[in-house]
Write an enzyme that holds these catalytic residues in place. Structure first.
Site, PDB file in Angstrom:
ATOM      1  CE  LYS A  21      -3.368   0.786   3.615  1.00 28.76           C
ATOM      2  NZ  LYS A  21      -2.493   1.984   4.446  1.00 28.76           N
ATOM      3  CG  ASP A 320       1.563  -0.444   9.796  1.00 23.22           C
ATOM      4  OD1 ASP A 320       0.744   1.302  10.265  1.00 23.22           O
ATOM      5  OD2 ASP A 320       1.873   0.941   8.191  1.00 23.22           O
TER       6      ASP A 320
HETATM    7  C1  S3P Z   1       2.823   4.796   5.834  1.00 22.29           C
HETATM    8  C2  S3P Z   1       3.973   5.685   7.185  1.00 22.29           C
HETATM    9  C3  S3P Z   1       3.207   5.221   8.851  1.00 22.29           C
HETATM   10  C4  S3P Z   1       2.063   4.087   8.954  1.00 22.29           C
HETATM   11  C5  S3P Z   1       1.035   4.119   7.151  1.00 22.29           C
HETATM   12  C6  S3P Z   1       2.102   4.885   6.000  1.00 22.29           C
HETATM   13  C7  S3P Z   1       3.227   5.906   4.441  1.00 22.29           C
HETATM   14  O1  S3P Z   1       2.870   6.350   9.091  1.00 22.29           O
HETATM   15  O2  S3P Z   1       1.641   3.849   9.779  1.00 22.29           O
HETATM   16  O3  S3P Z   1       0.142   3.297   7.023  1.00 22.29           O
HETATM   17  O4  S3P Z   1       2.873   5.420   3.668  1.00 22.29           O
HETATM   18  O5  S3P Z   1       4.259   6.209   4.389  1.00 22.29           O
HETATM   19  P1  S3P Z   1       2.900   7.618   9.316  1.00 22.29           P
HETATM   20  O6  S3P Z   1       3.799   7.996   8.930  1.00 22.29           O
HETATM   21  O7  S3P Z   1       2.283   8.320  10.236  1.00 22.29           O
HETATM   22  O8  S3P Z   1       4.155   6.908  10.863  1.00 22.29           O
END
Ligand code: S3P
Length: 438
Positions: A21, A320
């Site tokens: 994702k 996550d």
């Molecule tokens: C993500 C970063 C993380 C993660 C999220 C996806 C990303 O969040 O929890 O599911 O794709 O950069 P944070 O950057 O807020 O920690």
């Protein structure tokens, strides 16, 4: 929707989770700031990534979306003309449940001479956006919204940015990426420092596009130059989508699962490190070093786990996966401590409260802490009715808990998995674990 899970006697299968994702969002949003043709293969058609696709189209980029036979995957083709080639959107951009889409688009649009309004679902509208809006305002963007411009709906008026040096209060790849996106169209370098290194997919992809991005270990510098060159991306399978299977294989008493072609970027593999430290019989196969992201098969078998302490700089590498690791800890010998994870409280739900609350309903013993939890090990789980609360990571965790619990587990709000793993219940059913009544 309610799904019912009945524990299978044996779990033996191979599975390929959906495309990553994080990388999928970047393949669209970073390419939207670039110039030239691009093809994205193995693009996952989950709720979050489809929200990004709809927003990018609303900004005027024509994207062809060809679905693969499995219906959850697509090949995208498009030809962006850089940030200057985007159109001012004539309607509100709806990012739905996706914090990544919201924060990345704020960064992208901060550098575009136009006005855009962004909002999302109820969960998204409660999540902190000041962590992006404030530094973007320091770079020269204008951002207005509820609660002093910190909650969606937010309006961004971009253009005329200058680079800056910024110490990020939290380790967050979303914040880092938003500021790097803005840095692309700023005057002068953008230099960011974060408390511990977060995932680096953005830096890798920008480098592949010819952008000058340097640094490591939590410090990164971007020097703007010629517009980035659009690139083709083959999205690897999501390690966060592999995580339910890795934990299921380790905690089920009679299991052997192979997860295929998983992205094993070291900034994402905290779950592998912790499962190995817990004593999991887990093997990472030969790593294929792709042009930008490494890929490997991972095999896991029923394991005798022991408790560990999870905290400090590993947290951003497994943020996550913490609900699933908490579930694994319910089966480990001893008491597992999870700390320094207060970020979990501002995800799609308060994941500390939700994990402790829902796993407790299944008979696990956990104790909530402001920045994490204690998990008491070797607890026999008992089937019960539990709720995802609309959070996809909780729904996945509860599905795996059902594979282990004695009796039948009913999961309300099971459709939440569609946000990141639309085929999950079907895959679990094929593995022998789930039935889905009306
Ligand atoms: C993500 C970063 C993380 C993660 C999220 C996806 C990303 O969040 O929890 O599911 O794709 O950069 P944070 O950057 O807020 O920690």
């Amino acid at each position: 929707m309610r799904t019912t899970v009945i524990p299978p006697r044996r779990l033996e299968f191979e599975v390929t989770p959906p495309g990553d994702k994080s990388i999928a969002h970047r393949s669209l949003i970073l390419n939207a700031a670039a110039v030239g043709p691009a093809t994205v293969t193995n693009f996952p058609r989950g709720g979050d990534t489809l929200a990004t696709l709809a927003c990018i189209r609303a900004l005027g980029l024509r994207v062809t979306d060809r679905r693969e036979p499995d219906e959850f995957t697509a090949t995208l083709t498009f030809e962006p003309h850089g940030i200057g080639g985007l159109n001012e959107p004539e309607r509100v951009l709806d990012v739905r449940n996706s914090g990544t889409t919201m924060r990345f688009l704020l960064g992208l649009l901060a550098g575009a001479p136009m006005t855009a309004v962004l909002t999302g679902d109820r969960s998204l509208r409660g999540r902190p956006m000041g962590r992006v809006a404030e530094p973007l305002a320091q770079m020269g963007a204008e951002i207005f919204g509820r609660a002093g411009g910190t909650l969606a709906p937010l309006t961004v008026r971009g253009g005329n940015l200058h680079g800056f040096e910024y110490t990020m209060p939290v380790a967050s790849a979303q914040v880092k990426s938003a500021l790097l996106l803005a840095g692309l169209s700023a005057r002068g370098p953008t230099i960011l420092e974060e408390p511990s290194p977060s995932r680096d997919h953005t830096e890798r992809m920008l480098r592949a596009m010819g952008v000058s991005v340097n640094g490591e270990g939590g410090r990164v510098r971007l020097d703007p130059g010629a517009p980035p060159k659009a690139i083709d991306v083959r999205v690897p399978a999501d390690i966060s989508g592999a995580a339910p299977w890795l934990v299921a294989g380790a905690i089920h008493p009679n299991a052997r699962i192979t997860v295929r072609r998983v992205g094993v970027n070291p900034t994402r593999t905290g779950i592998i490190d912790i499962l190995l430290e817990m004593g999991a019989r887990l093997d990472v196969g030969e790593t294929e070093e792709g042009p930008d992201e490494p890929i490997a098969d991972i095999t896991v078998e029923s394991s005798d786990l022991k408790a560990v302490e999870i905290g400090g700089s590993i947290i951003p590498r497994l943020i996550d996966e913490l609900p699933l690791l908490a579930l694994a800890a319910t089966q480990a010998a001893g008491t597992t401590v999870i700390r320094d994870a207060q970020e979990l409280r501002v995800k799609e739900s308060d994941r500390i409260a939700a994990t402790v609350g829902q796993l407790s309903r299944l008979g696990a013993r956990l104790e909530e802490r402001p920045d994490g939890m204690l998990v008491f090990g070797r607890q026999q789980l008992q089937g019960a009715t539990v709720r995802s609360g609309g959070d996809h990571r909780l729904a996945l965790t509860l599905g795996v808990a059902g594979v282990l619990a004695r009796g039948t587990t009913h999961i309300d709000g099971a459709e939440a998995v569609d946000v990141s793993y639309p085929g999950f219940w079907k895959a679990l059913e094929q593995a022998g674990g789930a039935i889905r009544p009306t």
